[in-house]
Design a protein around this motif. Sequence first.
Motif, mmCIF file in Angstrom:
data_model
loop_
_atom_site.group_PDB
_atom_site.id
_atom_site.type_symbol
_atom_site.label_atom_id
_atom_site.label_comp_id
_atom_site.label_asym_id
_atom_site.label_seq_id
_atom_site.Cartn_x
_atom_site.Cartn_y
_atom_site.Cartn_z
ATOM 1 N N LEU A 98 0.824 -1.217 0.000
ATOM 2 C CA LEU A 98 0.000 0.000 0.000
ATOM 3 C C LEU A 98 0.854 1.263 0.000
ATOM 4 C CD1 LEU A 98 -2.847 -0.972 2.494
ATOM 5 C CD2 LEU A 98 -3.108 -0.543 0.052
ATOM 6 N N LEU A 99 2.024 1.193 0.629
ATOM 7 C CA LEU A 99 2.967 2.314 0.625
ATOM 8 C C LEU A 99 4.374 1.738 0.461
ATOM 9 C CD1 LEU A 99 3.180 5.448 0.972
ATOM 10 C CD2 LEU A 99 3.803 4.983 3.349
ATOM 11 N N PRO A 100 4.890 1.725 -0.769
ATOM 12 C CA PRO A 100 6.215 1.139 -0.994
ATOM 13 C C PRO A 100 7.279 1.806 -0.110
ATOM 14 C CG PRO A 100 5.146 1.639 -3.088
ATOM 15 C CD PRO A 100 4.304 2.255 -2.008
ATOM 16 N N ARG A 101 8.227 0.992 0.342
ATOM 17 C CA ARG A 101 9.285 1.545 1.187
ATOM 18 C C ARG A 101 10.451 2.099 0.377
ATOM 19 N NH1 ARG A 101 7.113 -2.020 4.792
ATOM 20 N NH2 ARG A 101 6.405 -0.920 6.638
ATOM 21 N N ASP A 102 10.626 1.629 -0.858
ATOM 22 C CA ASP A 102 11.730 2.177 -1.659
ATOM 23 C C ASP A 102 11.382 3.611 -2.065
ATOM 24 O OD1 ASP A 102 9.785 0.835 -3.647
ATOM 25 O OD2 ASP A 102 11.051 2.069 -4.932
ATOM 26 N N PRO A 103 12.375 4.512 -2.058
ATOM 27 C CA PRO A 103 12.083 5.941 -2.293
ATOM 28 C C PRO A 103 11.371 6.218 -3.611
ATOM 29 C CG PRO A 103 14.295 5.694 -1.406
ATOM 30 C CD PRO A 103 13.809 4.304 -1.689
ATOM 31 N N GLY A 104 11.697 5.477 -4.675
ATOM 32 C CA GLY A 104 11.049 5.718 -5.966
ATOM 33 C C GLY A 104 9.574 5.353 -5.935
ATOM 34 N N GLY A 105 9.274 4.158 -5.407
ATOM 35 C CA GLY A 105 7.874 3.725 -5.316
ATOM 36 C C GLY A 105 7.072 4.637 -4.418
ATOM 37 N N ARG A 106 7.660 5.036 -3.309
ATOM 38 C CA ARG A 106 6.981 5.949 -2.383
ATOM 39 C C ARG A 106 6.703 7.296 -3.062
ATOM 40 N NH1 ARG A 106 6.335 7.601 3.557
ATOM 41 N NH2 ARG A 106 5.218 9.506 3.147
ATOM 42 N N ALA A 107 7.686 7.781 -3.833
ATOM 43 C CA ALA A 107 7.527 9.090 -4.480
ATOM 44 C C ALA A 107 6.372 9.077 -5.488
ATOM 45 C CB ALA A 107 8.819 9.511 -5.163
ATOM 46 N N VAL A 108 6.198 7.964 -6.174
ATOM 47 C CA VAL A 108 5.105 7.870 -7.151
ATOM 48 C C VAL A 108 3.751 7.904 -6.430
ATOM 49 C CG1 VAL A 108 4.055 6.386 -8.906
ATOM 50 C CG2 VAL A 108 6.523 6.706 -8.879
ATOM 51 N N VAL A 109 3.664 7.205 -5.297
ATOM 52 C CA VAL A 109 2.430 7.266 -4.488
ATOM 53 C C VAL A 109 2.224 8.684 -3.950
ATOM 54 C CG1 VAL A 109 1.295 6.439 -2.379
ATOM 55 C CG2 VAL A 109 2.500 4.824 -3.871
ATOM 56 N N ASP A 110 3.295 9.269 -3.397
ATOM 57 C CA ASP A 110 3.194 10.634 -2.859
ATOM 58 C C ASP A 110 2.692 11.610 -3.914
ATOM 59 O OD1 ASP A 110 4.026 10.096 -0.278
ATOM 60 O OD2 ASP A 110 6.130 10.560 -0.659
ATOM 61 N N GLN A 111 3.205 11.455 -5.126
ATOM 62 C CA GLN A 111 2.829 12.382 -6.191
ATOM 63 C C GLN A 111 1.321 12.326 -6.481
ATOM 64 O OE1 GLN A 111 5.457 13.539 -9.488
ATOM 65 N NE2 GLN A 111 4.286 12.079 -10.655
ATOM 66 N N LEU A 112 0.764 11.123 -6.430
ATOM 67 C CA LEU A 112 -0.680 10.993 -6.656
ATOM 68 C C LEU A 112 -1.481 11.516 -5.465
ATOM 69 C CD1 LEU A 112 -0.602 7.591 -8.494
ATOM 70 C CD2 LEU A 112 -1.758 9.620 -9.369
ATOM 71 N N LEU A 113 -0.961 11.319 -4.270
ATOM 72 C CA LEU A 113 -1.631 11.890 -3.095
ATOM 73 C C LEU A 113 -1.640 13.421 -3.191
ATOM 74 C CD1 LEU A 113 -0.201 9.630 -0.205
ATOM 75 C CD2 LEU A 113 -2.420 9.427 -1.351
ATOM 76 N N LEU A 114 -0.530 13.984 -3.653
ATOM 77 C CA LEU A 114 -0.450 15.439 -3.825
ATOM 78 C C LEU A 114 -1.397 15.906 -4.923
ATOM 79 C CD1 LEU A 114 3.366 15.453 -3.326
ATOM 80 C CD2 LEU A 114 1.895 17.064 -2.105
ATOM 81 N N TYR A 115 -1.573 15.091 -5.951
ATOM 82 C CA TYR A 115 -2.541 15.417 -7.009
ATOM 83 C C TYR A 115 -3.965 15.412 -6.431
ATOM 84 C CZ TYR A 115 -5.391 14.806 -11.242
ATOM 85 O OH TYR A 115 -6.347 14.934 -12.224
#
Lengths: 241, 241
Positions: free
Chosen positions: A96-113
Motif C-alpha cells: 500500500l505504501l512502498p518503502r523504496d524511495p522511488g515507489g513511495r515518491a510515485v504514491v506521494d505524487q498521486l496523493l499530492l494530485y
Amino acid sequence: MGKVGSKPMATLKHCTLWKADRSPSCRAVMMGLDAMNISITEVDVDIDKAEHRAQDIVAMNPFQTLPIFKDRELILTDSHSINTYLAARYHNCNKLLPRDPGGRAVVDQLLLYNCGVLQPRYRAAADPILYENCRFVLPDQIYEIESSYSDLDGILSGRPWLTGSLMTLADISIAATVSTMNILVPVDKKKFPNLIRWMYTMSEESFYSTANDKGLEEFARRIGKFLNVETSSKICYEFVK
Amino acid sequence: MGKVGSKPMATLKHCTLWKADRSPSCRAVMMGLDAMNISITEVDVDIDKAEHRAQDIVAMNPFQTLPIFKDRELILTDSHSINTYLAARYHNCNKLLPRDPGGRAVVDQLLLYNCGVLQPRYRAAADPILYENCRFVLPDQIYEIESSYSDLDGILSGRPWLTGSLMTLADISIAATVSTMNILVPVDKKKFPNLIRWMYTMSEESFYSTANDKGLEEFARRIGKFLNVETSSKICYEFVK
C-alpha cells in the motif's frame, strides 16, 4: 470497522480518529484503516451541530477541519499524511505504501494530485450547493471535474491501478474523492472507460463496503436535498456492471 | 547551482531537472538541491517560447507543467515528491526529511498544505494577471492570501521553523511559494511578525540566494509589466531588517 483480509487486526488503543462519514477525506482514512486491518478509536463529529468547533476539537486543529488523528502527542489533520503515517509506522506490508524511495515518491505524487487538484475541484463544485444556496453544479466546475476524469482515465490506461500493478494508498485516497465527485458529476462510461473500470474494481474491495459506502450514501442524500428534481436525478451512484 | 555547507557536493549524473526559474515550484526543487548539496543536470525550459509543449517534454509530462525530474526510468512532476525522493534516496541526513514516521508525517502534512492551499491561492492571484489581462490582484485573492499568512504566522508562533526547532523541506517549499505571493500581496510586518521573521531567516540561507533570488526577481519584473503604477509599487520585496 470491518475486518479485511486474513491477517489478525491490529488494535491501537493509543490512537484516535475524529471524523464525519460524509467527508471524503475522512472516508479515505477509514478505508486506509480497514485496508491495513488496523483498528483505532473512532469518534463521530456532528458537523450539523457544529461539534467540529467545540473547544477540545479546535485545540487540536485550529482550522476546524476533519479528520483529526491523534497518536499520543502526535496530531495530524491531513488525511493523506494520516494514511502514510499509519502505513509507515504500523503496517507490515510494502504494497500500500512502498518503502523504496522511488515507489513511495510515485504514491506521494498521486496523493499530492488528490490534495492539490481533485479535492479543490470537488469543494468548488460542492460548496456552493452546500453553503451558498446554489441549486446545481456550476458549468465551470463540471468542466474542471471532467478534466480530472480525463487525467485519471489517461493515467489508468493499460494498468489496473493508478501506480501500476498494485493497489496503493493513492488508489484509496483518490477513490474517496472521485466516488463523491461522481455523485455531483457522474462519470461517463463511454468517455472514461478506464476510470469506470477502476471505480468498479475499487467498489468491489471489502474496505470500500465497510468504510466508504455508508458515508457516500449520506452525502448523496444530503446533496439531494439541496438540488432541484432534474439535477438530483443525476445522483445515480452506478458503476458499469 | 551554488555549494552549501561543508560537505562535498554529490553529483548525480543520471538525474535531470527541467525547470523555469520564475516558477515557485521549480525554485522549491532548486533550493532543495542546494540545501542537500546535490548537483544534477538542469535544463532551462523557456515557457514564453512554449518549450514546455515540445514533444519530448510532453512525452514525459502530458500535463505540460514544470518542474520535471528524471532519474533513469523514474519521472516525477510534483516539486514536493521530487524533494522528498531526493532526500530519502540520496541525502544522508535526517534533518531536512526526518526518517521516523511521525516526523516525516509532520513534514508531509505541511507539504500537502503548500500543495493544496498555498499554491492554488498563489495561482488564483497570479493567473488572472499573467493570462487574463487583469491589472491588479483581485480583492478575494488578497483576502485568501492574507488568511494563509495568518495561518502560517500562527504555526510559527514560538518556534523558529514550521515543524519546530529544525528547518525541513517544508520550510523550503513554503518559502518558495510565500516569497512569490509576497510580491503580489506584501506580508504586513505588523500583522504577521512571526511570518516576517521566518521569511527573513530563510532569506539569509545560502541556498535561498543561490536558487530562489534570481527567479523571484524575474517573476517580479514580469508581473510588474502587467500591473498599473499604483499596484506595481506594492511589488516591494523587502523583509524586516
